[in-house]
Design an enzyme around this catalytic site. Structure first.
Site, PDB file in Angstrom:
ATOM      1  N   PRO A 137     -40.215 -35.329 -26.036  1.00  0.00           N
ATOM      2  CA  PRO A 137     -38.972 -35.812 -27.480  1.00  0.00           C
ATOM      3  C   PRO A 137     -38.085 -36.261 -27.005  1.00  0.00           C
ATOM      4  O   PRO A 137     -37.662 -36.621 -26.588  1.00  0.00           O
ATOM      5  CB  PRO A 137     -38.934 -34.118 -27.542  1.00  0.00           C
ATOM      6  CG  PRO A 137     -39.132 -33.177 -25.951  1.00  0.00           C
ATOM      7  CD  PRO A 137     -40.391 -34.393 -25.568  1.00  0.00           C
ATOM      8  N   GLY A 173     -32.428 -35.224 -23.505  1.00  0.00           N
ATOM      9  CA  GLY A 173     -32.680 -35.362 -22.149  1.00  0.00           C
ATOM     10  C   GLY A 173     -33.636 -35.250 -20.945  1.00  0.00           C
ATOM     11  O   GLY A 173     -33.989 -35.198 -19.566  1.00  0.00           O
ATOM     12  N   ASP A 177     -31.892 -42.102 -15.433  1.00  0.00           N
ATOM     13  CA  ASP A 177     -32.833 -42.173 -15.724  1.00  0.00           C
ATOM     14  C   ASP A 177     -34.123 -43.307 -15.656  1.00  0.00           C
ATOM     15  O   ASP A 177     -35.239 -43.404 -15.590  1.00  0.00           O
ATOM     16  CB  ASP A 177     -32.836 -41.913 -17.462  1.00  0.00           C
ATOM     17  CG  ASP A 177     -32.390 -41.207 -17.963  1.00  0.00           C
ATOM     18  OD1 ASP A 177     -31.531 -39.708 -17.159  1.00  0.00           O
ATOM     19  OD2 ASP A 177     -32.230 -40.737 -19.550  1.00  0.00           O
TER      20      ASP A 177
END
Ligand code: PMV
Length: 308
Positions: free
Chosen positions: A96, A100, A147
């Site tokens: 999604p 996060g 990330d």
């Protein structure tokens, strides 16, 4: 045809403080993936097709700052390829967006690797991660780099901005339940709001960042020392600190409370906050019950993942 995929990720400890040089821990989430496939086609130029975001365009018609266009162009530059034509790039992702779970970084990493494979070239993990960081800047403004790092290496990491990556040695696997508020939230906005607050009250925020960094260090010791069940109270403490930094939200707080009531050993928001996902530490045997409690409390999706 060339293909590459990259996992999602979740931050266990240290979000926001990591932007200010503190350590953070993050792990891959393999239940969700970004997949990129490159095919030769009989028309000139590069076609980019990303059905998840209803995009099907020639690369040339996308703005230079479009994250997908920039990823392709930066990768071609890094590989010193002047022009590429007659290819279609198909990007699919079950991660999604704005929640996060590292969707932007995973799409970038898979695109970079699929392009390198298509061109029969090799990029080191370090190069892939550095290229994905350039894309992250377009999404986030001033990303810490956590990330792109965890998604590139697809291993649990202990991350300090600007320092070489350290892989976390997970002595005993443990279980995390991830709950989605279903509310997309901009990490760029929450990072900017923290910066504004830090500017107004530097001492208070420096103290908070250092306390979060110390939680991340303790968590690393517990994970590497084989005591992951003791991470629960650290999650609770880290969540309280993120709340006091005003990056949580009523929905996140509600899911965190529901997870604890449902039998979790501890819980916290994860990532930029204000929406997106939260995490809960659970005994394996109770993970299903915690996930159920989260859904009953309004989570739009739950993922049970093993950290190993
Ligand atoms: O919202 P996410 O999961 O992409 O995580 C952002 C983490 C922050 O620490 C808030 C920002 C950053 O760049 O590290």
């Amino acid at each position: 045809m060339s293909k590459a995929s990259a996992p999602g990720k979740i931050i266990l400890f240290g979000e926001h403080a990591v932007v200010y040089g503190q350590p953070a821990l993050a792990v891959p989430v393999t239940q969700v993936q970004a997949e990129v496939r490159i095919d030769r086609i009989f028309s000139a130029g590069i076609r980019v097709n990303a059905p998840n975001i209803q995009l099907n365009e020639k690369l040339d018609s996308l703005a230079a700052s479009h994250p997908l266009a920039a990823t392709v162009r930066n990768t071609l530059d890094a590989l010193r390829v002047d022009s590429l034509s007659g290819v279609a790039i198909l990007i699919r992702s079950s991660i999604p967006v704005a929640s996060g779970l590292g969707s932007g970084a995973a799409v970038a990493v898979a695109t970079i690797r699929a392009l390198a494979t298509h061109l029969e070239r090799t990029l080191t993990d370090e190069q892939v991660s550095a290229l994905a960081l350039e894309t992250e800047k377009l999404y986030h403004g001033t990303p810490s780099g956590i990330d792109n790092t965890v998604v590139t290496y697809a291993k649990p990491v202990y991350f300090v901005k600007g320092q070489p990556i350290k892989i976390l040695r997970v002595k005993y696997p443990f279980t995390i339940v991830i709950g989605d508020t279903g509310i997309p939230a901009s990490t760029k906005d929450s990072v900017r709001d923290v910066r504004v607050q830090h500017h107004k009250r530097p001492e208070r925020f420096e103290t908070l960042f250092a306390a979060i960094g110390s939680i991340a260090n303790t968590a690393r010791q517990l994970i590497e020392g084989g005591m992951p069940e003791s991470l629960g109270p650290l999650m609770d403490e880290n969540h309280a600190m993120l709340r006091s930094m005003k990056v949580s939200s009523p929905e996140l707080d509600h899911l965190v409370a529901a997870a604890r009531e449902g039998g979790a050993l501890g819980a916290k928001m994860s990532g930029g906050g204000r929406g997106g996902n939260m995490i809960a530490l659970s005994q394996v045997s109770k993970a299903g019950a915690v996930a159920r409690a989260l859904r009953e409390a309004g989570a739009t999706n739950t993922i049970i993942t093993k950290v190993e």
